[in-house]
Structures are given as C-alpha cells and as structure tokens.
Design a protein around this motif. Structure first.
Motif, PDB file in Angstrom:
ATOM      1  N   ASP A 182       0.840  -1.134   0.109  1.00  0.00           N
ATOM      2  CA  ASP A 182       0.134  -0.065   0.066  1.00  0.00           C
ATOM      3  C   ASP A 182       0.772   1.248  -0.054  1.00  0.00           C
ATOM      4  N   GLY A 183       1.982   1.194  -0.287  1.00  0.00           N
ATOM      5  CA  GLY A 183       3.039   2.502  -0.171  1.00  0.00           C
ATOM      6  C   GLY A 183       3.811   2.906   1.199  1.00  0.00           C
ATOM      7  N   THR A 184       3.154   2.322   2.293  1.00  0.00           N
ATOM      8  CA  THR A 184       3.442   2.679   3.596  1.00  0.00           C
ATOM      9  C   THR A 184       4.878   1.875   3.861  1.00  0.00           C
ATOM     10  N   GLU A 185       5.795   2.633   4.674  1.00  0.00           N
ATOM     11  CA  GLU A 185       6.962   2.290   5.128  1.00  0.00           C
ATOM     12  C   GLU A 185       7.000   0.836   6.084  1.00  0.00           C
ATOM     13  N   SER A 186       7.477   0.109   5.582  1.00  0.00           N
ATOM     14  CA  SER A 186       7.605  -1.126   6.477  1.00  0.00           C
ATOM     15  C   SER A 186       8.912  -1.343   7.241  1.00  0.00           C
ATOM     16  N   LEU A 187      10.037  -1.050   6.566  1.00  0.00           N
ATOM     17  CA  LEU A 187      11.488  -1.030   7.288  1.00  0.00           C
ATOM     18  C   LEU A 187      12.312   0.096   6.972  1.00  0.00           C
ATOM     19  N   ARG A 188      12.842   0.773   7.714  1.00  0.00           N
ATOM     20  CA  ARG A 188      13.586   2.036   7.311  1.00  0.00           C
ATOM     21  C   ARG A 188      15.209   1.609   7.956  1.00  0.00           C
ATOM     22  N   LEU A 189      16.044   1.455   6.969  1.00  0.00           N
ATOM     23  CA  LEU A 189      17.531   0.936   7.505  1.00  0.00           C
ATOM     24  C   LEU A 189      18.485   2.092   7.076  1.00  0.00           C
ATOM     25  N   GLY A 190      19.318   2.220   7.920  1.00  0.00           N
ATOM     26  CA  GLY A 190      20.441   2.912   7.785  1.00  0.00           C
ATOM     27  C   GLY A 190      21.514   2.345   7.339  1.00  0.00           C
ATOM     28  N   HIS A 191      21.477   1.234   6.685  1.00  0.00           N
ATOM     29  CA  HIS A 191      22.348   0.623   5.944  1.00  0.00           C
ATOM     30  C   HIS A 191      21.712  -0.071   4.451  1.00  0.00           C
ATOM     31  N   ALA A 192      22.584  -0.556   3.630  1.00  0.00           N
ATOM     32  CA  ALA A 192      22.177  -1.069   2.248  1.00  0.00           C
ATOM     33  C   ALA A 192      23.023  -2.108   1.998  1.00  0.00           C
ATOM     34  N   ALA A 193      22.370  -2.572   0.893  1.00  0.00           N
ATOM     35  CA  ALA A 193      23.076  -3.893   0.384  1.00  0.00           C
ATOM     36  C   ALA A 193      24.542  -3.513  -0.380  1.00  0.00           C
ATOM     37  N   PRO A 194      25.338  -4.635  -0.618  1.00  0.00           N
ATOM     38  CA  PRO A 194      26.701  -4.501  -0.722  1.00  0.00           C
ATOM     39  C   PRO A 194      26.780  -4.265  -2.366  1.00  0.00           C
ATOM     40  N   PRO A 195      25.813  -4.429  -3.200  1.00  0.00           N
ATOM     41  CA  PRO A 195      26.101  -3.920  -4.527  1.00  0.00           C
ATOM     42  C   PRO A 195      25.958  -2.659  -4.770  1.00  0.00           C
ATOM     43  N   PHE A 196      25.143  -1.822  -3.857  1.00  0.00           N
ATOM     44  CA  PHE A 196      24.904  -0.514  -4.235  1.00  0.00           C
ATOM     45  C   PHE A 196      26.054   0.293  -4.378  1.00  0.00           C
TER      46      PHE A 196
END
Length: 800
Positions: free
Chosen positions: A68-82
């Motif tokens: 529905d577009g709501t935020e489910s998880l907010r991370l200060g980290h990211a995946a390694p390929p980025f």
C-alpha cells in the motif's frame, strides 16, 4: 569617577546583604544550569563535524515499502552491490566507501577477547573520513586481504609496548590477519567508533563472505555506504535518479518497494532514527528541549533579579532625590545604578563558572559523556556569556537608572513616588512568568514519571525477569542439544531457548506472506516480521498460546514447514479467530508449510512501537541467541554453572552474558534521563522563583510596616495580617497555574505520541502541580508575613 561608582556599588551590596545574597544566588544558579545545558547542547550539535569533508559526506539509506506504499522497514544500511554501482553510474560522485560492522574473537598469543566495533572498510576510507593514522601507510593499510588496523587503546591492550606493525592475530579461531596500522580513536562526537578496521577485500574470500555475495546480494542490507560528493553538488540530483537506478540493476519494479535516500553526515546523530543504525543516536527534539529548559531557567533567574532590583529601587527613591538636591546630574545617577547592577551580575557569573566546574563530573556521569569546561572558551560561548551579563545587568538596572532618576527631587522627597511603586504591574507580570515556567516543568516531570511507571508495570506478554542471554559460536549449531543438556544439569535452569533475535531488540527481517486463495497460495499483500526460534524459545519466555501448539521435537515437519504466528499477524491475514488459522497452509518468503500455533501478542520491541506481526519458524543456521530462564533466587549459582559448561566447551572464548531486564531498561534510558532532568530543573526553577518571592515579600512587608502597625493597633489578628500580605502573591501563582496548564498539556501530549502505548494525562496531574506550587509559595511567603505580623506596632509607629 569609575572608581567611585565601583566603591558605592560594593557598599550597596554589603548594606543590603539579604537582597544581595538572594540576587547573586538566583542569577548564579540560573547561569549554572544554563551553562551546563549549553555545554551539553554544543556537544550534541558538534557530532561528525571534525571530518575535513563533513559537509560533503552523505550516507545511503534504504527504506522498504509495503504493497500500500507505507514504510515497513527503514534501514541506515544498504545492500553491498549499491556502492560500486553508484560509482559506476554516477561518475560525478568523488568517492563511495562501504563498511560492515561486526564482532569477533581476537586472539594474540595468550590474550583472547570477544571484541565489538570491528569494521570491514574499503581502502579509500581515509579519503572520505578524517582519521589520525599514527602507524602504517593510510593509502595501503587496507589494500590487501586479511589486513587489520588497531585503534591505539586496542593496540596497547594486545601488544603492550611491542611494535604492532606486522604482528599476526587470529579472528574467531579461524583466520589469521596481519596488523598494518594503528589509528587514534575517533572523537566521542562521532556516530561510529571503530576499534578495529579490516580490509574490505577480505570479504571476497568465500570463508568470510564471498565475492559473489558482494556483487549480487540485494537482500543483505547490513553495509554502511557513504558518498563523498563534489563541492556544491546538490544531493537531490542523486535522490531523483535512484528509482531508475534500482529498476535498472535490481528489477524493473524495484522502485515500488525499495527507496534510496541520502542523509548528510552531520545530520545523522540528531536526525536519523531508523530501524538500523551503527550506534544509538541522539535526538534533535531533546536538543530543543534542553535548550528551552536552559533558556527558561535563565529567564526565571533574570526575572528574579529584575523583579527584586526594581522593587528595591523604590526604597532608594529618597536617595535619588537627595543626590539630585546636592548637585548630582541624571547621567551620574544612571551610571551609578547600571554599574551596581552589572557588578552584581558579574559576581554571579564568576560564581556560576565555579559551580559549572564542580558540577561537570556529575553531568558527565549522568550523560555518559566527556564534557569539559573548555567548551566555554569557545569565542561564541564567551560572546554569549558577556552578552548575558551586560543584558541582564542593563535591563535590571535600567528601571532605577532611567525611571527613578527622571522625577523631580521635591516629588521624590515627599514620598509620592515610593508609595506609587507599591503595586507594580511589571513585577506582578514577571512573577507570573516565573511560576508559569516552574509549573510547566512540574507538570512535565509528573507526566514523564507516570509514563515510566506505566512502562514498568505494562504487561509485555512475556517474562523478562530471571533471563540470561548470550551468543553462541557458529560451530555450536550442529551439536547444541548436548550443550543444552549440560546447561540443564543444574535444576535451577528451567528452559534454554534459541532464537535469531531476543526481546528488547528490533525485528529487522521481514518477508512477504502467502495465504490460501482458492486452491493455491497467493500473496497476502502484507509484510510480516521474521523471527527464527527453536522449540524452547516460547516456554523460556513464558509466552502464552492463543490457539494451537508450540513447536515440538515430536513432529519432524515443525523444523521445516511449521509456523507459529502472533495474534496481530493472524488478524492482518484476515482471520477473525486465532483458532481458525490452525492447520491452514501458509507461505513465508521461500518457505511453504502450515500454521501450527498462534501466540498471544507480546511486545518484542519497545513500547515506542506497536506490536508487530510476527512469523516464527525454525531456521537452524540463524539460532545464535541463547535465552536461559532461571528459577527462584539461584541466579548466581546458575551463572556459575553456565560459565563452567561454556569453558569446558569453548575454552578459548570468553563467556559474556547480559540480563534481559537490563536490556529492557536500556530501551527507555533516554526517557529516564529526561525524567530526572525534568525533576532537577523543576526543583531549581521553583527554588529560584521562591527566592524571588521571599525577596518581594520582604520588600512589601517593609513598605507596609506602618500600615501593619496601624492594623494591629485597631485589633487585626496575626492571621488576618498574614492573609493580607500573602493573598496578592497567591493570586499571581494561581494565574501562573492557569496559563501554564494548557501549555504543559499540549507539550506533553505531543511527547506521549512518541509511544505506541502510553498513559493518559489525568486532571489530577494539574491539580497536583497547582497544589505543590501554591504550597511552596505559601510556605515561602509565610516566613516574612508571620514575622511582619508579629512585629510590635510601637516600633513601626513611634516616628509618627
């Protein structure tokens, strides 16, 4: 002339000792609070600003969206390929550096310790962040695989006086690393504090992470990624390009469920409150709050001084008239009054600085910081302090200096001016402001206390008492049952459960759920939090079942396809009754199985968050957190037994544990600090306000000495005179309560919104604050009122 002003000012201070003491004490105490809080606020605002390129460094964060577009998880980290892909697609970005924080067992010769704050960092780390590398070459120290750098304290801990460069250390009893450098620890004002730095290229080794994972693992969002942008570059350009960037590299719909954002490095500590952070951050709201408290306390102290200064000036009206008669010009009188006022404030400032030095150790112990008086040597601080001294001195002295000196000597000597000053509207307004601020702090303290009590007594849905938690080494997963049985040889140990996370932590893993629609499983369009558990986790925490059963060793399928959900998850899936879900097919991520049980809701995370929907299932490779439930008062014996088993099974790994109830308390450490600060500063505000009331009541009693004498001669009782002298002040306190109550209600209502579960602000909170304020004010006033009422009327009337 200046010498004469100074001499007269000193004489005046000693002539009116009581008023001088009250004024100096009030201003010094207010300034002390202001300076202490200002040092704290300055420290909070200085985080990460020591980096040379601080204004150009941005952190990459990732937010996941529900259907529905709501935020489910907010991370200060990211995946390694980025990281490398951003550098590839956006060549204008000067540097991209990735870090992965972890913990490891570090061993050198006979020394072996489990260490935290170990960061795998790319070799360009020092081109982005400012480190003081004492030994080794910063350009090459993190270049080769299996290279490690030590912070200076860690180097001294392991190597003593030996040269650490070239030494070999072993991590987790598996792999050897070569020491390539030593760096000074980052300042306390940093949002991350590495004790060790490992070369990022080490992660390419399949025994550690694997090169394939670094290139293609979009699901492991554990990597801190920082970008160094060119001077003057608008980060919004990147943010706007990120949706297309994700769709290109992940899948064509990636931007519909994953959002990338950038945050300036210097904003992280105060503005970032994501579900995953390297360290716990501060909060800009608390900076605002403490700044407001500091200013309010200072305002109360300054009002207190101004009030008494203007009140006392009425008793010096004849002095002004006499000076004019013998030839003093108005400018001389103005300079005299202003110099007296500024000297008194200056004395208060000196006393305040001494108090700050004495109080700083207590503040450091309280805030767990390393604040120093050196912060006050900052030119901005010194300018502010000088400005406060001059402003307070000039404003407080301006009333007698400009108003009193404007009257004709004949009017002053006849007493017309002094009698007109008895009912000063300005003084009344200032008293109302003083007590309004104090009442706001009293109400706030009471609300915070009630919320903390509410949290302590709130039923969490699980037992947090008598539970010891610790991590198990990875190599214990295959034969944990033998370790469990050894633990349970002590009859004081009731249960030993395993899980991927433990209550009081955050549930950061989530997958899409699948439910039966027709004859097959279909997406439920909701995201449910993931928790891996074994058969003994639910009994260890005494979590109640709402329907069905717990995992059991009697059913082999429980380990591969059994799910236990909580009530919130079942409701979101559309079941009206938990029992209706039992036995239904269920899919979670890549796993397909059936729902075997439903637990009652329990608060895995803090009460700041609502109860999350949870799917519990068994993932053997992720059950590293151990929870031991101990019976009765045998905690010490149980810990000794667990430690002995640990040493026999893992002789080279130190046993480190913690109590769950202590972890639970840490969730609300910030609120407990706030509660204590509110209480301290509310007390100080009341004390300073009462000093002002005491001085004003003394002044009013002095002005009305003859009136009191006449009333006593005419038969007035002591009680009626006390009431006469007290009622005007009590009216002002009542007005302050009326003004402060809605302000405090609005502020604390907003504060409580930060909790998903909170107490209500009841009417008795305002009644209590009002009663306390009136009682303290009446107690303060009554000293002087009773003294005046008991005075012999002969003494006050004999000159008439």
């Amino acid at each position: 002339m200046l010498r004469n002003y100074f001499k007269i000012a000193i004489r005046t201070l000693f002539k009116h000792k009581t008023f001088s003491f009250i004024n100096i004490s009030g201003v010094a105490l207010g300034l002390t609070c202001f300076l202490l809080l200002a040092i704290y606020v300055k420290d909070e605002l200085s985080y990460d600003r020591y980096h040379k390129n601080a204004d150009r460094i941005y952190r990459l964060s990732r937010t996941f969206l529900s259907k529905d577009g709501t935020e489910s998880l907010r991370l200060g980290h990211a995946a390694p390929p980025f990281g490398p892909l951003i550098q590839q697609d956006f060549p204008e970005v000067e540097q991209v550096v990735r870090m992965l924080d972890a913990s490891s067992l570090v061993k050198y010769k006979e020394k072996s310790f489990q260490e935290e704050n170990m960061f795998a960092a790319e070799k360009n780390l020092f081109k982005v962040f400012t480190f003081n590398v004492e030994e080794g070459n910063p350009d090459k120290a993190l270049e080769n695989p299996f290279s490690i750098m030590f912070s200076r304290p860690m180097a001294e801990k392991y190597f003593g006086k030996e040269d650490p460069i070239g030494k070999i250390v072993r991590l987790d009893n598996q792999l050897d690393y070569t020491v390539t450098g030593v760096f000074e620890p980052l300042p306390a004002q940093s949002h991350f504090h590495p004790s060790f730095l490992i070369s990022f290229s080490t992660l390419n080794d399949p025994r550690v992470y694997g090169a394939e994972g670094l290139r293609n693992n979009w699901g492991n969002n554990s990597f801190s990624t920082f970008l160094l942008l060119p001077p003057g570059y608008d980060p919004q350009k990147l943010t706007k390009a990120f949706p297309a960037f994700q769709n290109k590299h992940i899948d064509q719909n990636a931007s519909t469920y994953s959002v990338l954002n950038l945050m300036k490095l210097t904003d992280i500590h105060l503005y970032s409150h994501l579900d995953s952070e390297i360290e716990a951050n501060g909060d800009i709201q608390y900076v605002y709050l403490f700044s407001a408290i500091a200013i309010f306390i200072l305002i109360i102290a300054c009002i207190n001084y101004m009030n008494l200064a203007t009140a006392k000036s009425a008793t010096r009206a004849k002095e002004v008239g006499m000076r004019k008669v013998i030839g003093a010009v108005r400018s001389q009188l103005i300079n005299q009054f202003l110099s007296e006022s500024i000297i008194l404030v200056f004395v208060s400032v000196v006393l305040a600085l001494l108090l700050v030095v004495l109080c700083l150790p207590a503040l450091n112990n309280f805030t767990q910081k390393e604040l120093t008086i050196n912060a006050l040597l900052d030119p901005v601080f010194l300018t502010i302090l000088l400005g406060i001294t001059l402003f307070t001195g000039v404003i407080a002295g301006s009333y007698p200096a400009f108003f009193m000196t404007s009257f004709q000597p004949i009017s002053v000597l006849k007493g017309k001016i002094a009698s007109a000053l008895k009912n000063g509207k300005l003084r009344q307004s200032l008293v109302v402001i003083q007590f309004a601020i104090a009442v706001v702090l009293i109400i706030s303290t009471t609300v915070v206390y009630n919320q903390m009590r509410y949290i302590r007594n709130y039923k969490l849905g699980y037992s947090k008492d008598q539970i010891i938690t610790f991590n198990m080494p990875d190599d214990s997963a295959t034969n944990f049952e033998s370790v469990r049985q050894r633990f349970k040889e002590d009859n004081s140990i009731k249960e030993v459960g395993r899980s991927s996370r433990i209550p009081s932590g955050r549930l950061l893993d989530s997958w899409e759920a699948y439910v039966m629609k027709g004859d097959s499983l279909a997406p439920a369009d909701i995201t449910i939090k993931s928790l891996s558990v074994d058969e003994d986790f639910i009994p260890a925490y005494q979590i109640e079942m709402a329907a069905g059963r717990n995992f059991s060793r009697d059913y082999s399928t429980d380990k591969t396809s059994g799910f236990v959900l909580n009530e919130t998850a079942v409701k979101l899936l559309g079941y009206k009754n938990p029992a209706d879900a039992i036995g239904d097919r269920f899919g979670y991520g890549e796993v397909r199985g059936q729902i075997i049980g439903v637990t009652k809701d329990y608060h895995f995370e803090s009460l700041h968050q609502k109860v999350a929907p949870i799917a519990m299932f068994n993932q053997p490779g992720r059950l590293s957190r151990i929870s031991v439930h101990v019976a009765g008062a045998n905690l010490k014996r149980a810990i000794g037994h667990i430690e002995s088993v640990w040493k026999s099974r893992f002789p080279e790994i130190p046993f480190q544990y913690e109590f769950l109830d202590q972890r639970f308390g840490q969730l609300y450490a910030r609120e407990q600090t706030q509660q204590l600060l509110f209480g301290i500063f509310a007390g100080i505000a009341i004390f300073i306000s009462c000093l002002g009331l005491l001085g004003l009541s003394m002044f009013m009693a002095e002005l009305r000495t003859k009136e009191i004498g006449v009333r006593k001669v005419l038969g007035a009782s002591v009680g009626s005179i006390v009431t006469l002298l007290s009622q005007d002040f009590l009216k002002l306190v009542l007005i302050a309560i009326v003004i402060a109550s809605p302000v405090a209600w609005y502020g604390m209502r907003n504060w409580l919104q930060d909790f998903a579960y909170h107490t209500e602000i009841n009417w008795w909170v305002f009644a209590l604050a009002g009663f306390v304020s009136i009682a303290i004010a009446l107690f303060t006033i009554s000293f002087q009122s009773i003294k005046a009422a008991l005075m012999n009327p002969v003494k006050s009337l004999r000159s008439e």
